[in-house]
Design a protein around this motif. Sequence first.
Motif, short mmCIF file in Angstrom:
data_model
loop_
_atom_site.label_atom_id
_atom_site.label_comp_id
_atom_site.label_asym_id
_atom_site.label_seq_id
_atom_site.Cartn_x
_atom_site.Cartn_y
_atom_site.Cartn_z
N TRP A 134 89.50 108.12 23.34
CA TRP A 134 88.75 107.31 24.30
C TRP A 134 89.75 106.58 25.20
O TRP A 134 90.74 106.02 24.71
CB TRP A 134 87.91 106.27 23.57
N TRP A 136 91.31 103.48 27.26
CA TRP A 136 91.36 102.08 26.82
C TRP A 136 90.19 101.27 27.35
O TRP A 136 89.66 100.41 26.64
CB TRP A 136 92.68 101.43 27.25
N TYR A 137 89.77 101.54 28.60
CA TYR A 137 88.69 100.74 29.18
C TYR A 137 87.36 101.02 28.49
O TYR A 137 86.51 100.13 28.39
CB TYR A 137 88.59 100.98 30.69
N ARG A 138 87.15 102.25 28.01
CA ARG A 138 85.92 102.55 27.29
C ARG A 138 85.91 101.83 25.94
O ARG A 138 84.87 101.26 25.55
CB ARG A 138 85.78 104.06 27.08
N LYS A 139 87.04 101.83 25.26
CA LYS A 139 87.13 101.11 24.00
C LYS A 139 86.89 99.61 24.21
O LYS A 139 86.16 98.97 23.45
CB LYS A 139 88.51 101.33 23.37
N ALA A 140 87.51 99.08 25.26
CA ALA A 140 87.40 97.65 25.51
C ALA A 140 85.97 97.25 25.87
O ALA A 140 85.46 96.24 25.38
CB ALA A 140 88.36 97.24 26.63
N LEU A 141 85.32 98.05 26.71
CA LEU A 141 83.96 97.72 27.13
C LEU A 141 82.99 97.78 25.95
O LEU A 141 82.15 96.90 25.76
CB LEU A 141 83.51 98.69 28.23
N LEU A 223 78.21 104.28 33.15
CA LEU A 223 78.40 102.86 33.38
C LEU A 223 77.10 102.21 33.84
O LEU A 223 76.78 101.08 33.45
CB LEU A 223 79.49 102.65 34.43
#
Length: 271
Positions: A134, A136-141, A223
């Motif tokens: 995944w 990083w931004y998908r994990k963070a979101l 999104l």
Amino acid sequence: MPKLTICLPTYNEKENLPLMVEAILAVDLPQVSHGILVVDDNSPDGTGQVADELALKHPDRVSVLHRTAKEGLGKAYLHAFKVAIDQGADLILHMDCDGSHRPEDLPKLVAAIDSADLVIGSRYTKGGSVAENWPWYRKALSAFANRIYIRSILRTGINDATGGFRLWRKEALFAVDPWNRIRSSGYAFMIELTYLALRTGCRVREVPIHFPERSLGKSKMSLKIQLEAARAVLAMRWRHRKVARVSLPDVTMPATPLLPSSPATKTSEAS
């Protein structure tokens, strides 16, 4: 022995469905008798036909609910819950058909239901994880939405309120009464289910799972869907402010549950 029905919603999953059905049926669950209800929203790729072939191959363990239109994941699940209960299920489990929910995790969920009314296969409780690839931004979101945003607004204490890998006692579904209370669909549907389960006094447990990337096909998540869910969360706390706790052993199936508005549906079983 309790009867467990595993609901598999599908839309354009003809490649994944046979793999998932065979993998689920191969799992040893000695505490329950388990079968599968495939819920197909009239997939244009022929998934419904593949499901019927699987029902013929496994006549005692696979049935198919054919819905006439794609109306969203929430309505598909509401219909599936009702059909599963009508078919005698004591326990109802729902999971994705794309391989992101692993059949090998089923024994953990079934074992945990002994001390719970709802068990959530959780990516974000201790020991859980998501796909290494995944971005990083998908994990963070995803982590922010579940562990901070939803928890702070709805005060749930749940680490993974959006995950769709869940096992219910039928009495818990009766208490939640999603047929008459749920207003969300899609991504927000799981959040609202979680919140109502807690509001009605269900014992909710999270067990850690690994959430891999789907192996075949394309994800239907976007999104836009996530942002719509974020807005929906803001309305849930107000909407369900008067929902009260109930005594689960005493609850019964709502007399007139709301079902999807499809003009016609068909459940097929090879028997």
